[in-house]
Design a protein around this motif. Structure first.
Motif, PDB file in Angstrom:
ATOM      1  N   LEU A 144       0.832  -1.209   0.000  1.00 60.26           N
ATOM      2  CA  LEU A 144       0.000   0.000   0.000  1.00 60.26           C
ATOM      3  C   LEU A 144       0.867   1.258   0.000  1.00 60.26           C
ATOM      4  CD1 LEU A 144      -2.906  -0.970   2.403  1.00 60.26           C
ATOM      5  CD2 LEU A 144      -3.035  -0.540  -0.040  1.00 60.26           C
ATOM      6  N   GLY A 145       1.999   1.223   0.703  1.00 61.70           N
ATOM      7  CA  GLY A 145       2.935   2.338   0.678  1.00 61.70           C
ATOM      8  C   GLY A 145       3.492   2.568  -0.712  1.00 61.70           C
ATOM      9  N   SER A 146       3.772   1.488  -1.434  1.00 60.54           N
ATOM     10  CA  SER A 146       4.245   1.610  -2.815  1.00 60.54           C
ATOM     11  C   SER A 146       3.174   2.220  -3.710  1.00 60.54           C
ATOM     12  CB  SER A 146       4.639   0.242  -3.364  1.00 60.54           C
ATOM     13  OG  SER A 146       5.646  -0.327  -2.601  1.00 60.54           O
ATOM     14  N   LEU A 147       1.936   1.805  -3.489  1.00 67.75           N
ATOM     15  CA  LEU A 147       0.831   2.364  -4.258  1.00 67.75           C
ATOM     16  C   LEU A 147       0.661   3.853  -3.958  1.00 67.75           C
ATOM     17  CD1 LEU A 147      -1.547   1.761  -6.175  1.00 67.75           C
ATOM     18  CD2 LEU A 147      -2.923   1.343  -4.148  1.00 67.75           C
ATOM     19  N   ILE A 148       0.788   4.229  -2.688  1.00 70.02           N
ATOM     20  CA  ILE A 148       0.711   5.642  -2.312  1.00 70.02           C
ATOM     21  C   ILE A 148       1.838   6.428  -2.976  1.00 70.02           C
ATOM     22  CG2 ILE A 148       0.992   7.249  -0.367  1.00 70.02           C
ATOM     23  CD1 ILE A 148      -0.482   5.157   1.345  1.00 70.02           C
ATOM     24  N   THR A 149       3.039   5.847  -3.019  1.00 69.63           N
ATOM     25  CA  THR A 149       4.179   6.500  -3.657  1.00 69.63           C
ATOM     26  C   THR A 149       3.908   6.758  -5.129  1.00 69.63           C
ATOM     27  OG1 THR A 149       5.709   5.442  -2.131  1.00 69.63           O
ATOM     28  CG2 THR A 149       6.634   6.289  -4.164  1.00 69.63           C
ATOM     29  N   ILE A 150       3.397   5.766  -5.820  1.00 64.22           N
ATOM     30  CA  ILE A 150       3.134   5.902  -7.255  1.00 64.22           C
ATOM     31  C   ILE A 150       2.053   6.945  -7.520  1.00 64.22           C
ATOM     32  CG2 ILE A 150       2.230   4.686  -9.276  1.00 64.22           C
ATOM     33  CD1 ILE A 150       3.623   2.158  -8.116  1.00 64.22           C
TER      34      ILE A 150
END
Length: 92
Positions: free
Chosen positions: A19-25
């Protein structure tokens, strides 16, 4: 010696990091659209997404301890500092 995991979460380990990666993108794309500057979008979305991923993962794993609460406060403070520095760079 085995260690026991007393996790009551039904979510698999690493879901917070995903989810953190998705937020980053999403944040990176949004900032690139707003500022039209790749460096600003990349340098501000990576720390925010990383910190949010760690915080979400900690919440999913339900690890409650005094040390974890201190880490959560530290991460929240770093996130706030990063947002302040981002807006300072953006508007100055």
């Amino acid at each position: 010696m085995k260690t026991t995991n007393n996790h009551s979460s039904r979510i698999f380990e690493g879901a917070g990091y995903l989810l953190g990666s998705l937020i980053t993108i999403v944040l990176g794309i949004g900032l690139f659209v707003l500022t039209e500057n790749f460096v600003i979008a990349l340098s501000s979305s990576l720390p925010v997404g990383t910190v949010m991923g760690i915080l979400i993962e900690q919440k999913f794993q339900n690890e409650e301890s005094q040390q974890l609460k201190q880490k959560t406060k530290l991460f929240a403070g770093l996130l706030l500092l990063g947002i302040i520095v981002f807006f300072a760079i953006l508007f100055l």
